[in-house]
Design an enzyme around this catalytic site. Structure first.
Site, mmCIF file in Angstrom:
data_model
loop_
_atom_site.group_PDB
_atom_site.id
_atom_site.type_symbol
_atom_site.label_atom_id
_atom_site.label_comp_id
_atom_site.label_asym_id
_atom_site.label_seq_id
_atom_site.Cartn_x
_atom_site.Cartn_y
_atom_site.Cartn_z
ATOM 1 N N HIS A 1 0.861 -1.186 0.000
ATOM 2 C CA HIS A 1 0.000 0.000 0.000
ATOM 3 C C HIS A 1 0.896 1.234 0.000
ATOM 4 C CE1 HIS A 1 -3.781 -2.031 1.917
ATOM 5 N NE2 HIS A 1 -3.259 -2.770 0.947
ATOM 6 N N GLU B 1 0.946 3.844 1.815
ATOM 7 C CA GLU B 1 1.414 4.235 3.148
ATOM 8 C C GLU B 1 2.604 3.390 3.597
ATOM 9 O OE1 GLU B 1 -1.730 3.425 2.144
ATOM 10 O OE2 GLU B 1 -3.165 4.055 3.668
ATOM 11 N N CYS C 1 -6.125 1.714 5.937
ATOM 12 C CA CYS C 1 -6.736 0.475 6.409
ATOM 13 C C CYS C 1 -6.122 0.102 7.761
ATOM 14 C CB CYS C 1 -6.510 -0.642 5.391
ATOM 15 S SG CYS C 1 -4.782 -1.191 5.265
ATOM 16 N N CYS D 1 -2.278 -0.543 7.600
ATOM 17 C CA CYS D 1 -1.496 0.690 7.494
ATOM 18 C C CYS D 1 -1.564 1.502 8.782
ATOM 19 C CB CYS D 1 -1.975 1.506 6.300
ATOM 20 S SG CYS D 1 -1.604 0.711 4.710
#
Length: 145
Positions: free
Chosen positions: A47, A49, A77, A80
């Site tokens: 992801h 992040e 999410c 993260c």
């Protein structure tokens, strides 16, 4: 947030879910920026992040980044959010809320959990319409294809 949006647009061009992130150091300098790369890297943890946190931690030579601020186009999410808590960021600023999969203000609410290592300041709704519009357009295009 405009840099994070540019990263999200680049992710969409790679057929990745259009999420972008930018990490700012305590002096206001961009130290890392990325868009999602889960498909490209065959890595469900890639992801935006996570990618910026990895890059910044490697550059800093530390697993903690106190005083840093993360800008991301979508509410992080739970995975993260847990990584953000572990790195001890000062703040998280995000655009679009994610009632389905978010882990900050929705779902797991990681920072509010008693086992969270750290709770950064949270600022939501930054360029929210633009961030949400990018995601809606991406998924609408996929449904037509």
């Amino acid at each position: 947030m405009q840099t994070a949006l540019a990263e999200a647009r680049a992710a969409a061009a790679r057929d990745e879910v259009p999420v972008g992130a930018v990490l700012i150091d305590p002096h206001g300098r961009v130290v890392a920026q990325a868009g999602n790369r889960t498909r490209e890297l065959n890595d469900p943890t890639a992801h935006a992040e996570i990618l910026v946190l990895r890059e910044a931690c490697a550059a800093a030579g530390s697993e903690r980044l106190p005083g840093y601020t993360l800008y991301v186009t979508l509410e992080p999410c739970a995975m993260c959010a847990a990584a953000i808590a572990a790195t001890r960021l000062k703040a998280v600023c995000f655009g679009a809320s994610d009632p389905k999969s978010g882990g900050v203000l929705h779902g797991a609410r990681v920072f509010a959990h008693p086992q969270a290592h750290h709770a950064p300041d949270v600022y939501d709704g930054i360029a929210a319409d633009e961030c949400a519009g990018l995601l809606k357009a991406f998924f609408a295009k996929r449904r037509v294809s």
